[in-house]
Design an enzyme around this catalytic site. Structure first.
Site, mmCIF file in Angstrom:
data_model
loop_
_atom_site.group_PDB
_atom_site.id
_atom_site.type_symbol
_atom_site.label_atom_id
_atom_site.label_comp_id
_atom_site.label_asym_id
_atom_site.label_seq_id
_atom_site.Cartn_x
_atom_site.Cartn_y
_atom_site.Cartn_z
ATOM 1 N N GLY A 57 52.799 53.462 75.931
ATOM 2 C CA GLY A 57 52.599 54.376 74.807
ATOM 3 C C GLY A 57 53.944 54.710 74.198
ATOM 4 O O GLY A 57 54.985 54.519 74.837
ATOM 5 N N CYS A 84 54.856 50.505 81.598
ATOM 6 C CA CYS A 84 55.794 51.093 80.651
ATOM 7 C C CYS A 84 55.680 52.634 80.659
ATOM 8 O O CYS A 84 56.032 53.246 81.658
ATOM 9 C CB CYS A 84 55.537 50.467 79.277
ATOM 10 S SG CYS A 84 56.762 50.881 78.079
ATOM 11 N N TYR A 85 55.155 53.252 79.609
ATOM 12 C CA TYR A 85 55.001 54.707 79.628
ATOM 13 C C TYR A 85 54.185 55.126 80.864
ATOM 14 O O TYR A 85 54.442 56.163 81.472
ATOM 15 C CB TYR A 85 54.297 55.196 78.350
ATOM 16 C CG TYR A 85 54.093 56.686 78.315
ATOM 17 C CD1 TYR A 85 55.102 57.547 77.909
ATOM 18 C CD2 TYR A 85 52.873 57.255 78.724
ATOM 19 C CE1 TYR A 85 54.933 58.921 77.908
ATOM 20 C CE2 TYR A 85 52.689 58.625 78.726
ATOM 21 C CZ TYR A 85 53.722 59.455 78.310
ATOM 22 O OH TYR A 85 53.538 60.812 78.316
ATOM 23 N N HIS A 173 55.636 44.860 79.801
ATOM 24 C CA HIS A 173 54.206 44.676 79.494
ATOM 25 C C HIS A 173 53.677 43.346 80.046
ATOM 26 O O HIS A 173 53.944 42.293 79.461
ATOM 27 C CB HIS A 173 53.988 44.706 77.978
ATOM 28 C CG HIS A 173 54.171 46.061 77.395
ATOM 29 N ND1 HIS A 173 53.144 46.985 77.310
ATOM 30 C CD2 HIS A 173 55.269 46.679 76.895
ATOM 31 C CE1 HIS A 173 53.589 48.091 76.771
ATOM 32 N NE2 HIS A 173 54.878 47.957 76.514
ATOM 33 N N GLU A 175 50.701 42.327 79.887
ATOM 34 C CA GLU A 175 49.509 41.897 79.142
ATOM 35 C C GLU A 175 49.810 41.045 77.916
ATOM 36 O O GLU A 175 48.905 40.465 77.319
ATOM 37 C CB GLU A 175 48.666 43.124 78.731
ATOM 38 C CG GLU A 175 49.289 44.055 77.687
ATOM 39 C CD GLU A 175 50.252 45.101 78.260
ATOM 40 O OE1 GLU A 175 50.876 44.821 79.304
ATOM 41 O OE2 GLU A 175 50.393 46.177 77.664
ATOM 42 N N SER A 227 27.785 39.408 55.508
ATOM 43 C CA SER A 227 28.692 38.690 54.611
ATOM 44 C C SER A 227 28.569 37.190 54.789
ATOM 45 O O SER A 227 29.151 36.427 54.040
ATOM 46 C CB SER A 227 30.124 39.106 54.930
ATOM 47 O OG SER A 227 30.455 38.622 56.229
ATOM 48 N N VAL A 230 31.112 35.341 60.813
ATOM 49 C CA VAL A 230 30.744 35.365 62.230
ATOM 50 C C VAL A 230 30.531 36.812 62.715
ATOM 51 O O VAL A 230 29.527 37.114 63.367
ATOM 52 C CB VAL A 230 31.878 34.750 63.096
ATOM 53 C CG1 VAL A 230 31.468 34.680 64.553
ATOM 54 C CG2 VAL A 230 32.259 33.386 62.591
ATOM 55 N N ASP A 231 31.472 37.700 62.373
ATOM 56 C CA ASP A 231 31.440 39.031 62.979
ATOM 57 C C ASP A 231 30.203 39.833 62.565
ATOM 58 O O ASP A 231 29.515 40.412 63.406
ATOM 59 C CB ASP A 231 32.712 39.815 62.621
ATOM 60 C CG ASP A 231 33.967 39.025 62.947
ATOM 61 O OD1 ASP A 231 33.871 38.138 63.813
ATOM 62 O OD2 ASP A 231 35.016 39.292 62.339
ATOM 63 N N SER A 232 29.928 39.865 61.246
ATOM 64 C CA SER A 232 28.778 40.665 60.829
ATOM 65 C C SER A 232 27.485 40.014 61.320
ATOM 66 O O SER A 232 26.541 40.709 61.715
ATOM 67 C CB SER A 232 28.759 40.889 59.312
ATOM 68 O OG SER A 232 28.619 39.680 58.619
ATOM 69 N N LYS A 370 38.176 37.502 68.250
ATOM 70 C CA LYS A 370 37.307 36.517 67.582
ATOM 71 C C LYS A 370 36.691 35.493 68.545
ATOM 72 O O LYS A 370 35.494 35.204 68.478
ATOM 73 C CB LYS A 370 38.143 35.775 66.530
ATOM 74 C CG LYS A 370 37.340 35.008 65.538
ATOM 75 C CD LYS A 370 37.007 35.926 64.422
ATOM 76 C CE LYS A 370 36.186 35.343 63.340
ATOM 77 N NZ LYS A 370 36.007 36.364 62.283
#
Ligand code: XMP
Length: 514
Positions: A57, A84-85, A173, A175, A227, A230-232, A370
């Site tokens: 953070g 980290c934080y 980090h 990740e 739309s 893919v996402d919607s 995605k």
């Protein structure tokens, strides 16, 4: 709602990388749950976690206004990893000392192992490796029971560990991809320290998400602007599985789609059994875009009109209480809604709608990336034509038709774009490319066709590879394929006499031209 017991709780202290931790864990089939930094130890304990990760953070632990995690976390009795934080807060709570670093080791730096055996730095981690640091503070004095397990080249404590209590701290980090072997460090924490078994499945996520959608939405109605992307589409099919026809979708044709796209998208939706209303608003969009050349102005007009058209349709749906959006995690960052991320482009979405229409927002894919959305689509039985579709911007061809937008110029662009994509498919390249499209330039150049002089506009071929659209690399496409595309476009598309290729990556360019 199904309770998934085997989980790691991630306490989010404000790092932009927190979702990446969850993603890395999902990659090794471990379920995690992200809670805000103010979650109480009691609440965390109620999830019976196998382990806890305190994220990074931007705050400084010595600042009185910094976020403060519940010290009771260290009494729960499960392994804790502070990143980290998170490491600094762990040190401070347990009696160590954190100082503002003198040798600010921002960015990628080298660390070397120190102090003998470490539970999370042993398996698959070499004696020294490169890691990403992004905080100025560092632990100067360890809390009791801890040992140093690695140091930076400047002698800063890069990691610490209390092997007995299974508390671990990393100044860097693990990740992010810039940290070599970070993936293994997280695996070692999850499997060796927390003893996770790694048998979580995406189908578990689907089940629990469907349950929780059902629980939150109840018998009320949900509206969704589809739309074709893919996402919607994946969000709609997921919600349809939860609440059936109480999901009412609207597909607005803004006249800025690719060749034959509105028709083929509607056919696909029908085959999925979605309840979709088709609205053709193309004339209105073109009228209001008439003569507009400024990219941001185009985006704003399209965004506003979309909201107006969609709102008018949604109002006709009785009892609608929710708005479903296909927001995925990179959208959250790209749109500048996360603290500290700058707005590059006004992304077209229906963000203004929920407040305006008094609708509650449903965003089931908000935490996913995605490729995970694609996996999810496959799992819930959606056809490849939809889930493998390349991303297409909300404002459509408007941001690929540079200069003034007219029906004629859009048609020219559509034809050229269709040829480019068709030839890539024929060469077996299309599926491996993240996005491939044409851009029409308002620039005329001289050419010769037969015996005549031509003076026409130019088309740009844009093809890129990417993982998440946040960065992108231009695709090296075979010259023979490019040659075929160029010849076909000049021969078949009226109004084009020159084809050029965009060889710029992101950054410094963006993927779309506007
Ligand atoms: P840029 O051009 O910013 O694009 O590098 C990043 C990704 O986002 C897509 N894009 C959009 N998607 N609404 C969307 O839903 C938008 O307004 C928008 N603008 C860009 C773009 O195609 C790429 O995948």
């Amino acid at each position: 709602m199904k309770i998934i017991n085997e989980n790691i709780i991630i306490i989010n202290c404000g790092s932009q990388y927190t979702q990446l931790i969850a993603r890395r864990l999902r990659e090794v089939k471990i379920h995690s749950l992200i809670l805000n930094w103010d979650a109480t130890a009691e609440r965390i304990k109620s999830f019976s976690p196998k382990g806890i990760i305190i994220s990074g953070g931007p705050d400084s632990v010595n600042d009185p206004d910094s976020v403060k995690v519940d010290p009771g976390i260290f009494e729960i009795g499960c392994p804790v990893l502070g990143i980290c934080y998170g490491m600094q807060t762990m040190a401070k709570i347990l009696g160590g000392n954190v100082v503002a670093g003198r040798a600010r080791e921002y960015g990628v730096t080298n660390i070397s192992k120190a102090g003998g055996n470490s539970v999370i730095l042993s398996e698959n981690i070499p004696d020294s490796c490169r890691v990403l640091m992004s905080h100025a503070d560092n632990v100067a004095e360890l809390p009791e029971g801890f040992k140093v397990t690695s140091l930076t080249d400047c002698g800063i404590i890069a990691s610490m560990e209390d092997t007995e209590r299974k508390f671990f701290g990393l100044q860097f980090h693990p990740e992010v991809v810039n940290t070599e072997f970070g993936y293994y460090i997280l695996n070692n924490f999850a499997f060796n320290a927390c003893k996770c078994s790694g048998d979580w499945k995406l189908s578990d996520w689907v089940e629990s998400t469907i349950d929780s959608i059902r629980e939150s939405v109840g018998k009320s109605k949900v509206v969704c602007g589809l739309s074709g992307g893919v996402d919607s589409s994946v969000s709609a099919v997921l919600v349809q599985k939860a609440i059936g026809d109480n999901l009412q979708c609207v597909f607005v044709n803004h006249g800025l789609m690719r060749l034959n796209e509105p028709e083929s998208v509607m056919k696909e939706y029908e085959s999925l059994g979605l309840n979709v209303k088709y609205v053709d608003a193309s004339e209105r969009f073109l009228r209001e875009l008439d003569g507009v050349t400024n990219p941001e102005e185009k985006r704003k007009i399209i965004g506003r009109l979309f909201i107006e058209v969609f709102e008018a349709e949604a109002k006709k749906i009785d009892g609608a209480e929710w708005l479903l959006q296909g927001t995925i995690y990179p959208d959250v960052i790209e749109s500048g809604t996360k603290k500290g991320s700058a707005l590059i482009k006004s992304h077209h979405n229906v963000g203004g709608l929920p407040e305006k229409m008094n609708l509650k927002l449903l965003e089931p894919l908000r935490d996913l990336f995605k490729d995970e959305v694609r996996q999810l689509g496959k799992l819930i039985g959606m056809p490849d034509e939809i889930i493998q579709r390349q991303p297409f911007p909300g404002p459509g061809l408007a941001v690929r038709c540079l200069g003034a937008i007219t029906k004629e110029r859009l048609d020219t662009l559509r034809e050229a774009d269709a040829i480019f994509r068709e030839e890539l498919k024929r060469a077996g390249l299309y599926a491996g490319i993240w996005q491939a499209f044409c851009v029409l330039l308002p620039v005329k150049s001289v050419g010769v066709m037969g015996d005549s002089r031509t003076y026409n506009e130019a088309v740009v071929l844009r093809a890129i590879h990417s993982q998440d659209a946040m960065t992108a690399e231009w695709s090296r496409i075979d010259y023979d394929v490019l040659d075929r595309v160029s010849k076909r476009i000049c021969n078949e598309v009226k109004g084009i006499n020159r084809v050029v290729m965009d060889v710029t990556s992101k950054p410094p360019a963006t993927i779309e031209w506007e």
